[in-house]
Motif scaffolding. Structure first.
Motif, PDB file in Angstrom:
ATOM      1  N   ILE A  36       0.825  -1.212   0.000  1.00 17.86           N
ATOM      2  CA  ILE A  36       0.000   0.000   0.000  1.00 17.86           C
ATOM      3  C   ILE A  36       0.858   1.261   0.000  1.00 17.86           C
ATOM      4  O   ILE A  36       0.542   2.252  -0.650  1.00 17.86           O
ATOM      5  N   ARG A  37       1.971   1.214   0.715  1.00 17.96           N
ATOM      6  CA  ARG A  37       2.833   2.404   0.761  1.00 17.96           C
ATOM      7  C   ARG A  37       3.514   2.666  -0.572  1.00 17.96           C
ATOM      8  O   ARG A  37       3.733   3.814  -0.965  1.00 17.96           O
ATOM      9  N   GLN A  38       3.842   1.601  -1.276  1.00 20.31           N
ATOM     10  CA  GLN A  38       4.437   1.809  -2.604  1.00 20.31           C
ATOM     11  C   GLN A  38       3.407   2.365  -3.577  1.00 20.31           C
ATOM     12  O   GLN A  38       3.723   3.122  -4.475  1.00 20.31           O
ATOM     13  N   LEU A  39       2.163   1.945  -3.351  1.00 22.08           N
ATOM     14  CA  LEU A  39       1.123   2.357  -4.287  1.00 22.08           C
ATOM     15  C   LEU A  39       0.616   3.768  -3.991  1.00 22.08           C
ATOM     16  O   LEU A  39       0.450   4.583  -4.903  1.00 22.08           O
ATOM     17  N   PHE A  40       0.384   4.067  -2.713  1.00 25.13           N
ATOM     18  CA  PHE A  40      -0.270   5.340  -2.373  1.00 25.13           C
ATOM     19  C   PHE A  40       0.603   6.320  -1.591  1.00 25.13           C
ATOM     20  O   PHE A  40       0.130   7.363  -1.179  1.00 25.13           O
ATOM     21  N   GLY A  41       1.845   5.969  -1.390  1.00 26.10           N
ATOM     22  CA  GLY A  41       2.728   6.907  -0.684  1.00 26.10           C
ATOM     23  C   GLY A  41       3.141   6.393   0.688  1.00 26.10           C
ATOM     24  O   GLY A  41       2.378   5.674   1.349  1.00 26.10           O
ATOM     25  N   SER A  42       4.344   6.796   1.115  1.00 28.94           N
ATOM     26  CA  SER A  42       4.967   6.172   2.290  1.00 28.94           C
ATOM     27  C   SER A  42       4.296   6.544   3.614  1.00 28.94           C
ATOM     28  O   SER A  42       4.555   5.916   4.639  1.00 28.94           O
ATOM     29  N   SER A  43       3.409   7.533   3.603  1.00 31.79           N
ATOM     30  CA  SER A  43       2.783   7.881   4.882  1.00 31.79           C
ATOM     31  C   SER A  43       1.423   7.197   5.052  1.00 31.79           C
ATOM     32  O   SER A  43       0.712   7.441   6.029  1.00 31.79           O
ATOM     33  N   THR A  44       1.054   6.344   4.080  1.00 29.24           N
ATOM     34  CA  THR A  44      -0.260   5.686   4.151  1.00 29.24           C
ATOM     35  C   THR A  44      -0.312   4.672   5.301  1.00 29.24           C
ATOM     36  O   THR A  44       0.596   3.876   5.481  1.00 29.24           O
ATOM     37  N   GLN A  45      -1.388   4.742   6.084  1.00 26.13           N
ATOM     38  CA  GLN A  45      -1.587   3.784   7.184  1.00 26.13           C
ATOM     39  C   GLN A  45      -2.540   2.688   6.713  1.00 26.13           C
ATOM     40  O   GLN A  45      -3.344   2.908   5.814  1.00 26.13           O
ATOM     41  N   VAL A  46      -2.427   1.506   7.339  1.00 19.26           N
ATOM     42  CA  VAL A  46      -3.415   0.453   7.037  1.00 19.26           C
ATOM     43  C   VAL A  46      -4.082   0.022   8.336  1.00 19.26           C
ATOM     44  O   VAL A  46      -3.504   0.126   9.413  1.00 19.26           O
ATOM     45  N   ARG A  47      -5.317  -0.448   8.199  1.00 19.52           N
ATOM     46  CA  ARG A  47      -5.985  -1.046   9.368  1.00 19.52           C
ATOM     47  C   ARG A  47      -6.747  -2.286   8.919  1.00 19.52           C
ATOM     48  O   ARG A  47      -7.186  -2.389   7.758  1.00 19.52           O
ATOM     49  N   PHE A  48      -6.878  -3.219   9.835  1.00 22.59           N
ATOM     50  CA  PHE A  48      -7.528  -4.483   9.514  1.00 22.59           C
ATOM     51  C   PHE A  48      -8.790  -4.613  10.345  1.00 22.59           C
ATOM     52  O   PHE A  48      -8.764  -4.430  11.556  1.00 22.59           O
ATOM     53  N   ARG A  49      -9.896  -4.871   9.642  1.00 26.09           N
ATOM     54  CA  ARG A  49     -11.173  -5.082  10.321  1.00 26.09           C
ATOM     55  C   ARG A  49     -11.543  -6.546  10.212  1.00 26.09           C
ATOM     56  O   ARG A  49     -11.403  -7.124   9.123  1.00 26.09           O
ATOM     57  N   PRO A  50     -12.030  -7.153  11.297  1.00 24.78           N
ATOM     58  CA  PRO A  50     -12.440  -8.556  11.225  1.00 24.78           C
ATOM     59  C   PRO A  50     -13.517  -8.754  10.158  1.00 24.78           C
ATOM     60  O   PRO A  50     -14.343  -7.862   9.954  1.00 24.78           O
ATOM     61  N   HIS A  51     -13.479  -9.858   9.475  1.00 22.70           N
ATOM     62  CA  HIS A  51     -14.439 -10.114   8.417  1.00 22.70           C
ATOM     63  C   HIS A  51     -14.632 -11.618   8.321  1.00 22.70           C
ATOM     64  O   HIS A  51     -14.043 -12.370   9.087  1.00 22.70           O
ATOM     65  N   HIS A  52     -15.423 -12.035   7.352  1.00 24.31           N
ATOM     66  CA  HIS A  52     -15.536 -13.489   7.156  1.00 24.31           C
ATOM     67  C   HIS A  52     -15.351 -13.870   5.691  1.00 24.31           C
ATOM     68  O   HIS A  52     -15.987 -13.299   4.801  1.00 24.31           O
ATOM     69  N   PHE A  53     -14.425 -14.762   5.452  1.00 22.77           N
ATOM     70  CA  PHE A  53     -14.338 -15.450   4.155  1.00 22.77           C
ATOM     71  C   PHE A  53     -14.218 -16.925   4.489  1.00 22.77           C
ATOM     72  O   PHE A  53     -13.516 -17.283   5.442  1.00 22.77           O
ATOM     73  N   PRO A  54     -14.885 -17.793   3.720  1.00 28.42           N
ATOM     74  CA  PRO A  54     -14.856 -19.220   4.060  1.00 28.42           C
ATOM     75  C   PRO A  54     -13.445 -19.830   3.960  1.00 28.42           C
ATOM     76  O   PRO A  54     -13.157 -20.798   4.649  1.00 28.42           O
ATOM     77  N   PHE A  55     -12.598 -19.242   3.120  1.00 25.74           N
ATOM     78  CA  PHE A  55     -11.285 -19.867   2.854  1.00 25.74           C
ATOM     79  C   PHE A  55     -10.155 -19.310   3.701  1.00 25.74           C
ATOM     80  O   PHE A  55      -9.003 -19.688   3.521  1.00 25.74           O
ATOM     81  N   THR A  56     -10.467 -18.368   4.594  1.00 28.32           N
ATOM     82  CA  THR A  56      -9.430 -17.854   5.493  1.00 28.32           C
ATOM     83  C   THR A  56      -9.938 -17.845   6.928  1.00 28.32           C
ATOM     84  O   THR A  56     -11.131 -17.678   7.183  1.00 28.32           O
ATOM     85  N   GLU A  57      -9.028 -18.043   7.860  1.00 29.54           N
ATOM     86  CA  GLU A  57      -9.386 -18.003   9.284  1.00 29.54           C
ATOM     87  C   GLU A  57      -8.146 -17.635  10.083  1.00 29.54           C
ATOM     88  O   GLU A  57      -7.200 -18.407  10.102  1.00 29.54           O
ATOM     89  N   PRO A  58      -8.063 -16.509  10.711  1.00 26.18           N
ATOM     90  CA  PRO A  58      -9.047 -15.438  10.667  1.00 26.18           C
ATOM     91  C   PRO A  58      -9.049 -14.717   9.328  1.00 26.18           C
ATOM     92  O   PRO A  58      -8.080 -14.792   8.577  1.00 26.18           O
ATOM     93  N   SER A  59     -10.140 -13.985   9.098  1.00 23.20           N
ATOM     94  CA  SER A  59     -10.272 -13.185   7.883  1.00 23.20           C
ATOM     95  C   SER A  59     -10.343 -11.714   8.250  1.00 23.20           C
ATOM     96  O   SER A  59     -10.737 -11.381   9.365  1.00 23.20           O
ATOM     97  N   ALA A  60      -9.964 -10.894   7.304  1.00 17.33           N
ATOM     98  CA  ALA A  60     -10.029  -9.448   7.575  1.00 17.33           C
ATOM     99  C   ALA A  60     -10.275  -8.678   6.291  1.00 17.33           C
ATOM    100  O   ALA A  60     -10.039  -9.193   5.188  1.00 17.33           O
ATOM    101  N   GLU A  61     -10.749  -7.476   6.476  1.00 14.14           N
ATOM    102  CA  GLU A  61     -10.747  -6.525   5.365  1.00 14.14           C
ATOM    103  C   GLU A  61      -9.730  -5.462   5.721  1.00 14.14           C
ATOM    104  O   GLU A  61      -9.613  -5.066   6.886  1.00 14.14           O
ATOM    105  N   MET A  62      -8.974  -5.042   4.703  1.00 11.47           N
ATOM    106  CA  MET A  62      -7.951  -4.060   4.968  1.00 11.47           C
ATOM    107  C   MET A  62      -8.348  -2.715   4.387  1.00 11.47           C
ATOM    108  O   MET A  62      -8.766  -2.627   3.234  1.00 11.47           O
ATOM    109  N   ASP A  63      -8.214  -1.678   5.188  1.00  9.68           N
ATOM    110  CA  ASP A  63      -8.458  -0.306   4.727  1.00  9.68           C
ATOM    111  C   ASP A  63      -7.126   0.431   4.699  1.00  9.68           C
ATOM    112  O   ASP A  63      -6.212   0.105   5.450  1.00  9.68           O
ATOM    113  N   ALA A  64      -7.032   1.409   3.823  1.00  6.21           N
ATOM    114  CA  ALA A  64      -5.864   2.293   3.821  1.00  6.21           C
ATOM    115  C   ALA A  64      -6.328   3.686   4.205  1.00  6.21           C
ATOM    116  O   ALA A  64      -7.454   4.074   3.877  1.00  6.21           O
TER     117      ALA A  64
END
Ligand code: DAH
Length: 339
Positions: free
Chosen positions: A233-261
């Protein structure tokens, strides 16, 4: 004799007028002043004349011969010149005609976005993997721990094709194909088209693109996932970009998350791009479900892995501030020329 020579001259001129190629002129030369010509005949018979007459007649014959010779050579030169001119005319190039401009194409914004994302991951040591667009139910759903009664399999979302196949609804199918083919360590990205029976609007299309990633090795953790994604994400949108992970559900991952920038546009303050929240939803991710590893023949007690899937249209739209996804498919030249 004088009259005779004059008539030879006159006839020579007249015949020359009619000679219109080099061959005809050469024939004329032989016939007019060649060894067997009338003129040479006269020259040979000079001996029969009286010594007083001889020099004068000889001189006249020579003059006539020289005259004809001169005219032949002039005619020959004229012919050569006119042939040359004709050739030059026919080969002439008009350098003043304006040139034809070739329209230069530009790269499609989707391709630009895809190349950019791909090159970030190639730089981190990922390889590119592929799978078919027409998939079996097994690779698109079952092997990804999506049960038969899952709502994603509903006719509304999935295009079913003859023979029990589906148009893949997600590039996650390439995870399975890769794990079946290759032992860990696995570190792949899989960009490609996916299909869903969605209505077309500013953010939906029945065909779009995803980029899948899968990393499987000894001791892979959620920390690796987080580190890799923030580097991306930092390479794509700039080095000061922060990321956060929100719990989510996908059947093929455990735990699952959605990532926001954090919004690269307003730096998290809130704007039209992030709809005031300061965060932009980017992708889905998680730790590969043990069942998924197992189904693909990888021992979940020995290996762990992370995976994520990102919509490429969404990246292109964010990257180039495009507000309507349809612009990416319509290929209006006025739009494409801006890239
Ligand atoms: N396949 C998911 C989708 O189409 C995206 C996704 C989510 C892919 C989580 C992943 C993942 O690999 O771990 O919405």
């Amino acid at each position: 004799m004088k009259e005779k020579l004059e008539s030879i001259r006159a006839s020579a001129l007249e015949r020359l007028n009619r000679a219109n190629d080099l061959k005809a002129i050469e024939e004329l030369r032989l016939s007019l002043i060649g060894k067997k010509s009338e003129l040479m005949g006269i020259l040979k018979s000079l001996g029969a004349l009286s010594p007083e007459e001889r020099p004068a007649v000889g001189k006249m014959v020579n003059e006539t011969s020289a005259f004809i010779e001169e005219k032949l050579s002039q005619a020959k030169q004229a012919l050569i010149l006119s042939a040359q001119n004709a050739r030059l005319m026919s080969e002439a190039v008009d350098v003043t005609i304006p040139g034809k401009r070739r329209a230069l194409g530009s790269r499609h914004p989707m391709q630009l976005a895809l190349d950019e994302v791909t090159s970030v991951f190639l730089g981190m040591g990922y390889e590119i993997a592929e799978g078919p667009d027409i998939e079996t139910d097994y690779y698109n759903f079952e092997a990804l721990n999506i049960p038969a009664n899952h709502p994603a399999k509903d006719e509304q979302d999935t295009f079913y094709v003859e023979g029990g196949f589906v148009l893949r609804t997600q590039t996650s199918s390439v995870q399975i194909r890769t794990m079946e083919r290759k032992r860990p360590p696995i570190k792949i990205i899989a960009p490609g088209a996916v299909y869903r029976s969605d209505q077309v609007d500013a953010t939906h299309s029945p065909s779009f693109h995803q980029l899948e990633a899968l990393v499987v090795d000894h001791g892979i953790t959620m920390g690796d996932l987080k580190g890799s994604l923030s580097a991306f994400i930092r390479q794509l949108f700039g080095s000061s970009t922060q990321v956060r992970f929100r719990p989510h559900h996908f059947p093929f991952t455990e735990p699952s998350a959605e990532m926001d920038a954090s919004c690269f546009f307003c730096n998290g303050k809130g704007c039209r791009i992030c709809k005031g929240s300061g965060w932009i939803e980017i992708l889905g991710c998680g730790m590969v479900h043990p069942k998924v590893l197992q189904l693909a023949g990888i021992d979940p007690d020995e290996y762990t892995g992370f995976a994520f899937g990102v919509g490429v249209e969404r990246i292109a739209m964010l990257r180039f501030d495009i507000s309507d996804m349809r612009l990416l498919f319509e290929n209006d030249i006025r739009f494409l020329n801006q890239f």
